[in-house]
Write a protein that holds these residues in place. Structure first.
Motif, PDB file in Angstrom:
ATOM      1  N   ALA A  62       0.826  -1.214   0.000  1.00 35.48           N
ATOM      2  CA  ALA A  62       0.000   0.000   0.000  1.00 35.48           C
ATOM      3  C   ALA A  62       0.852   1.252   0.000  1.00 35.48           C
ATOM      4  CB  ALA A  62      -0.965   0.007   1.185  1.00 35.48           C
ATOM      5  N   THR A  63       1.962   1.203  -0.728  1.00 38.02           N
ATOM      6  CA  THR A  63       2.879   2.341  -0.785  1.00 38.02           C
ATOM      7  C   THR A  63       2.255   3.491  -1.564  1.00 38.02           C
ATOM      8  OG1 THR A  63       4.830   0.939  -0.592  1.00 38.02           O
ATOM      9  CG2 THR A  63       5.126   3.089  -1.613  1.00 38.02           C
ATOM     10  N   GLN A  64       2.228   4.666  -0.949  1.00 33.33           N
ATOM     11  CA  GLN A  64       1.632   5.849  -1.566  1.00 33.33           C
ATOM     12  C   GLN A  64       2.663   6.883  -1.987  1.00 33.33           C
ATOM     13  OE1 GLN A  64      -1.994   6.012  -1.660  1.00 33.33           O
ATOM     14  NE2 GLN A  64      -1.715   3.888  -1.025  1.00 33.33           N
ATOM     15  N   THR A  65       3.846   6.875  -1.332  1.00 33.56           N
ATOM     16  CA  THR A  65       4.830   7.924  -1.553  1.00 33.56           C
ATOM     17  C   THR A  65       6.225   7.323  -1.633  1.00 33.56           C
ATOM     18  OG1 THR A  65       5.170   8.297   0.818  1.00 33.56           O
ATOM     19  CG2 THR A  65       3.412   9.570  -0.252  1.00 33.56           C
TER      20      THR A  65
ATOM     21  N   LEU B 141      18.630   9.824  18.410  1.00 33.71           N
ATOM     22  CA  LEU B 141      17.229   9.429  18.334  1.00 33.71           C
ATOM     23  C   LEU B 141      17.066   8.028  18.915  1.00 33.71           C
ATOM     24  CD1 LEU B 141      16.049  10.605  14.790  1.00 33.71           C
ATOM     25  CD2 LEU B 141      16.214  11.902  16.908  1.00 33.71           C
ATOM     26  N   PRO B 142      16.023   7.802  19.712  1.00 42.31           N
ATOM     27  CA  PRO B 142      15.758   6.452  20.194  1.00 42.31           C
ATOM     28  C   PRO B 142      15.529   5.489  19.026  1.00 42.31           C
ATOM     29  CG  PRO B 142      14.450   8.063  21.395  1.00 42.31           C
ATOM     30  CD  PRO B 142      15.061   8.787  20.235  1.00 42.31           C
ATOM     31  N   ARG B 143      15.695   4.218  19.312  1.00 45.15           N
ATOM     32  CA  ARG B 143      15.517   3.193  18.286  1.00 45.15           C
ATOM     33  C   ARG B 143      14.138   3.322  17.647  1.00 45.15           C
ATOM     34  NH1 ARG B 143      16.081  -2.788  20.360  1.00 45.15           N
ATOM     35  NH2 ARG B 143      14.126  -2.165  21.379  1.00 45.15           N
ATOM     36  N   ALA B 144      14.099   3.286  16.320  1.00 46.34           N
ATOM     37  CA  ALA B 144      12.850   3.407  15.569  1.00 46.34           C
ATOM     38  C   ALA B 144      12.500   2.054  14.970  1.00 46.34           C
ATOM     39  CB  ALA B 144      12.989   4.454  14.466  1.00 46.34           C
ATOM     40  N   GLN B 145      11.359   1.515  15.351  1.00 45.50           N
ATOM     41  CA  GLN B 145      10.926   0.240  14.807  1.00 45.50           C
ATOM     42  C   GLN B 145       9.434   0.311  14.503  1.00 45.50           C
ATOM     43  OE1 GLN B 145      12.351  -1.800  18.288  1.00 45.50           O
ATOM     44  NE2 GLN B 145      10.259  -2.291  18.965  1.00 45.50           N
ATOM     45  N   GLN B 146       9.037  -0.389  13.452  1.00 38.30           N
ATOM     46  CA  GLN B 146       7.645  -0.311  13.024  1.00 38.30           C
ATOM     47  C   GLN B 146       7.231  -1.613  12.370  1.00 38.30           C
ATOM     48  OE1 GLN B 146       6.224   3.434  11.304  1.00 38.30           O
ATOM     49  NE2 GLN B 146       5.208   2.291   9.680  1.00 38.30           N
ATOM     50  N   LEU B 147       5.958  -1.954  12.534  1.00 36.21           N
ATOM     51  CA  LEU B 147       5.383  -3.150  11.931  1.00 36.21           C
ATOM     52  C   LEU B 147       4.170  -2.761  11.112  1.00 36.21           C
ATOM     53  CD1 LEU B 147       5.213  -6.270  11.662  1.00 36.21           C
ATOM     54  CD2 LEU B 147       3.751  -6.240  13.706  1.00 36.21           C
ATOM     55  N   ASP B 148       4.185  -3.107   9.840  1.00 41.44           N
ATOM     56  CA  ASP B 148       3.039  -2.919   8.953  1.00 41.44           C
ATOM     57  C   ASP B 148       2.483  -4.294   8.590  1.00 41.44           C
ATOM     58  OD1 ASP B 148       3.885  -0.305   9.071  1.00 41.44           O
ATOM     59  OD2 ASP B 148       4.725  -0.287   7.045  1.00 41.44           O
ATOM     60  N   LEU B 149       1.165  -4.416   8.533  1.00 47.73           N
ATOM     61  CA  LEU B 149       0.514  -5.686   8.223  1.00 47.73           C
ATOM     62  C   LEU B 149      -0.414  -5.515   7.031  1.00 47.73           C
ATOM     63  CD1 LEU B 149      -0.455  -6.821  11.845  1.00 47.73           C
ATOM     64  CD2 LEU B 149       1.538  -7.542  10.504  1.00 47.73           C
ATOM     65  N   GLY B 150      -0.628  -6.596   6.295  1.00 41.48           N
ATOM     66  CA  GLY B 150      -1.505  -6.536   5.134  1.00 41.48           C
ATOM     67  C   GLY B 150      -2.123  -7.882   4.821  1.00 41.48           C
ATOM     68  N   ALA B 151      -3.223  -7.831   4.103  1.00 40.73           N
ATOM     69  CA  ALA B 151      -3.895  -9.046   3.634  1.00 40.73           C
ATOM     70  C   ALA B 151      -4.545  -8.742   2.300  1.00 40.73           C
ATOM     71  CB  ALA B 151      -4.940  -9.517   4.641  1.00 40.73           C
ATOM     72  N   ARG B 152      -4.697  -9.764   1.481  1.00 42.46           N
ATOM     73  CA  ARG B 152      -5.390  -9.599   0.202  1.00 42.46           C
ATOM     74  C   ARG B 152      -6.183 -10.860  -0.092  1.00 42.46           C
ATOM     75  NH1 ARG B 152      -0.271 -11.028  -1.159  1.00 42.46           N
ATOM     76  NH2 ARG B 152      -0.113 -12.838  -2.530  1.00 42.46           N
ATOM     77  N   TYR B 153      -7.225 -10.674  -0.873  1.00 42.04           N
ATOM     78  CA  TYR B 153      -8.061 -11.812  -1.266  1.00 42.04           C
ATOM     79  C   TYR B 153      -8.500 -11.617  -2.706  1.00 42.04           C
ATOM     80  CZ  TYR B 153     -11.855 -15.181  -1.505  1.00 42.04           C
ATOM     81  OH  TYR B 153     -12.675 -16.211  -1.886  1.00 42.04           O
TER      82      TYR B 153
END
Length: 753
Positions: A101-104, A685-697
């Motif tokens: 879902a990349t927009q930019t 800067l403190p540690r930066a971590q992120q989780l993105d989730l996705g599903a498709r059908y």
């Protein structure tokens, strides 16, 4: 309300379709010169295809999932598979961008650990750093093999893949930043007739419709249209906007050995830009030294009653002629033109005058910050480029050689309004913003610039044996740079010729492994910031300085679909440095060229492809040591470069569920650690971590089995973890910090006809 937004999107789409009809009429009814003058043509692929290649057939529905099976990238200019190419290259395909879902551009770079943000914020021009080096907006970006300006935002709807060559690219791009080279490959006409429609939106009310249609005429001419209109509803307060995009690509098979390709695109975007915050000066010494807390990702200090949106309208056109002389030799000529019209307006927070000691860079300890009414309306930034080359193969002493020789040129000009406004209007507070009066007085004279570059280049790939291959090449660039105040005064001119050689060797003990070592040089020029109150040589052009790189790497094809790569690199780059001087009793700065150098050493690991039929993987990790090794300011030596992570990792996985055909899940985990915000390294800067989730059908309809529906659901920052994402130091010394985006739910529906 959602229905009204979609209706609005459809209305704008119909207007875009009318515009495209006019463009089509121009192309069919004008001469080649008229078409070029009206900026309604553009180029196709950078290779020299035959007619069947120019409209290759694909199955459209096959790209519903990230297939991650890209075998080659044109950006290297060597014409080899990624396994055999002696360079570190990342390819982000359109299906991967859709799957996340990349927009930019800022979202796209999360897919590779060697790429990072650099002053990327809502509503403004996006920037990117590679291996810790900020890419130059005019020199480090390519579109289908030609130089383009990154001032115009990249329209991902028309992108087939993004290619990133990491490291010094002097052979490919001459004078450019040493971090790397980014290229977009746009969508081309295909042999299959289809129309794809995508409807998408998010929880905050953003809505977009995108139509991609392809057809082939009876005479073999292929046409492909892309239309998109979008309502932008940002998570940031008062930062909503809109965007429209249209493109047309044409493939013309002139003969069995000759083809012509054209393409054109138009884009308009209007959205308030969101300025960065700054460090708080808690010890009263006039320099920010602590990160603000708590973090408010929705804060927008450009939220004044008189704030106006940042606006950009751009057109891009390319044309390419490919001719195959015989089975061994081919020729290509291509040209490009691009123009962007920009209205840059913002209530800009910077520094603090409410303390006993003026704070810069940074904010007062209580969160106070000065605000300036900045307006530069009617900017015109243009860039045109061309390239002519000859590719061939020949044998000497039983050794096969592959040769490329060519000439190219680039012409860029920034024509700004005679005056801009940059006026102090008062102070606000980041914890309790206040309303301020405007002051749009045009009081600061602008600087116009012009650059012309002509280059010649040659490269040779020699196959000594099936296992041993050598590479050598050089690009010679002669450029002329000019700058002057908008009234023509204080004109400065610089002419320089510079050569950037590159050489390498690779060894392949078998068909699945390759080891390489390369050495190369690059060159980069700098300009003094256009701040006449701060610099005595504001806006001046500075001579180009050479950087150099040594890289060794290994690549292994684990299976036909999974490629593992590693690269170790050492890059040294010289910089200009500011020197304090006093003129008529006033403290000023003069930027001196070549007094400072930085060394970036690191290791990169990548795994890309299909582990098995169910699991696709794109993973990368980078460890980077970036420090100053020479400077007039001795306190900088051995200090880390700001906003460069010491370690970064990115892992994307896509898994297809066997027991429910058409259902798949994906996840993207990113990590960055060790970014400094200040030159002496006291703020990290403190540690930066992120989780993105996705599903498709992929839903197959009983009545329309040939036209399935593809549903996608993506959650960005699923854990809603808010952190300081980046802290870039700008060329004039300002330090700005940006928070992460909060959790965002996105949904899309697409179908093909």
């Amino acid at each position: 309300m959602a229905g009204l937004k979609v209706c609005n999107c459809l209305i704008v789409a119909s207007r875009c379709a009318w515009v495209m009809g006019c463009v089509m009429g121009c192309i069919m009814g004008c001469s080649a010169g008229e078409v070029w003058a009206q900026a309604s043509t553009a180029s196709a692929s950078t290779s020299a295809p035959t007619p069947t290649q120019s409209v290759d057939a694909i199955t459209v529905n096959a790209r519903a999932a990230p297939i991650l099976e890209v075998d080659s990238a044109d950006i290297s200019g060597l014409g080899l598979s990624l396994l055999k190419t002696p360079q570190s290259i990342t390819v982000l395909s359109s299906d991967l961008l859709a799957g996340t879902a990349t927009q930019t551009l800022s979202q796209a770079i999360k897919l590779d650990a060697s790429l990072a943000d650099s002053y990327n914020t809502t509503g403004y021009i996006e920037s990117i750093s590679v291996r810790g080096f900020l890419l130059n907006q005019l020199a480090n970006f390519r579109r289908n093999g030609l130089a383009v300006s990154n001032y115009a935002p990249i329209a991902l709807e028309n992108v087939e893949q993004i290619e990133v060559l990491k490291g010094v690219a002097g052979l490919q791009s001459g004078v450019s930043a040493p971090g790397g080279l980014m290229q977009t490959i746009t969508k081309k006409p295909l042999r299959e007739t289809f129309t794809s429609v995508v409807l998408s939106g998010d929880e905050r009310g953003s809505a977009k419709i995108h139509i991609d249609t392809n057809t082939v005429l009876q005479n073999g001419i292929g046409l492909r249209f892309n239309l998109s209109t979008e309502q932008l509803h940002s998570y940031v307060d008062k930062a909503n906007g809109q965007r429209q995009f249209a493109s047309l690509a044409v493939a013309v098979p002139i003969s069995a050995n000759t083809s012509l390709s054209l393409d054109w695109d138009y884009q308009h975007k209007s959205q308030p830009s969101v300025p960065g915050l700054g460090l708080l000066d808690t010890n009263g010494d006039g320099v920010g030294d602590r990160l603000p807390s708590p973090i408010n990702p929705r804060l927008n200090l450009n939220n004044q009653a008189w704030s106006r949106p940042f606006q950009i309208s751009s057109q891009t056109a390319q044309i390419a002629l490919n001719h195959r002389v015989n089975s061994s030799w081919s020729m290509r000529w291509s040209a490009h033109t691009q123009v962007a019209y920009i209205n840059d307006r913002v209530a800009f927070p910077d520094g603090c005058s409410n303390a006993a000691t003026y704070v810069y860079p940074g904010l007062c300890a209580n969160g106070d910050v000065d605000v300036y009414d900045f307006r530069s309306e009617g900017e015109r930034r243009s860039l045109s480029s061309w390239d002519a080359r000859l590719d061939g193969e020949f044998n000497v002493a039983s050794i096969e050689h592959r040769l490329r020789v060519g000439v190219s040129g680039r012409n860029s000009a920034d024509r700004l309004p005679p005056f801009e406004a940059y006026n102090y209007v008062g102070s606000t507070n980041i914890f309790s913003p206040t309303r301020l009066p405007p002051d749009p007085t045009l009081s600061t004279r602008n600087v116009n610039s012009h650059e012309r570059t002509v280059e010649s280049y040659a490269s040779m790939h020699s196959i000594i044996s099936p296992a041993l291959q050598t590479f050598a090449g050089v690009r010679v660039s002669r450029f002329k740079r000019e700058s002057a105040l908008s009234d023509g005064s204080e004109a400065i001119q610089l002419t320089q010729t510079i050569a950037t050689p590159w050489a390498g060797v690779s060894f392949s003990p078998d068909v699945s492994r390759s080891f390489y070592a390369t050495w190369g040089q690059g060159a980069e020029f700098e300009s003094v910031p256009n701040r006449t109150l701060q610099y005595v040589n504001a806006g001046a052009v500075l001579p180009a300085l050479k950087s150099r790189q040594i890289e060794v790497g290994a690549k292994m094809q684990i299976n036909p679909r999974l490629l593992l790569t590693t690269a170790i690199f050492d890059i040294v780059k010289p910089y200009a440095e500011d020197r304090a001087i006093v003129i008529n009793g006033i403290d000023k700065m003069m930027r001196i060229v070549g007094t400072k150098s930085a060394r970036h050493r690191g290791i990169e690991l990548n795994a890309v492809g299909r582990v098995n039929e169910a699991l696709s993987l794109q993973a990368s990790a980078t460890a980077l040591d970036a420090t100053f090794v020479r400077a007039e300011n001795k306190d900088l030596i051995s200090k880390r470069i700001t906003n460069v992570p010491r370690f970064a990792a990115s892992i994307f996985g896509d898994y297809k569920m066997a027991f429910i055909p058409g259902l798949a899940f994906n996840a993207l985990a990113t990590l960055q650690n060790g970014k400094t915000a200040t030159a002496e390294g006291s703020v990290i800067l403190p540690r930066a971590q992120q989780l993105d989730l996705g599903a498709r059908y992929l839903q197959r309809l009983t009545r329309l089995p040939a036209h399935p529906l593809l549903w996608r659901v993506n959650v960005e920052n699923a854990t809603n973890r808010i952190y300081w994402r980046e802290a870039p130091t700008q060329s004039w010394g300002g330090i700005y910090i940006f928070p992460s985006a909060p959790r965002t739910l996105r949904i899309s529906l697409s179908t093909d006809w």
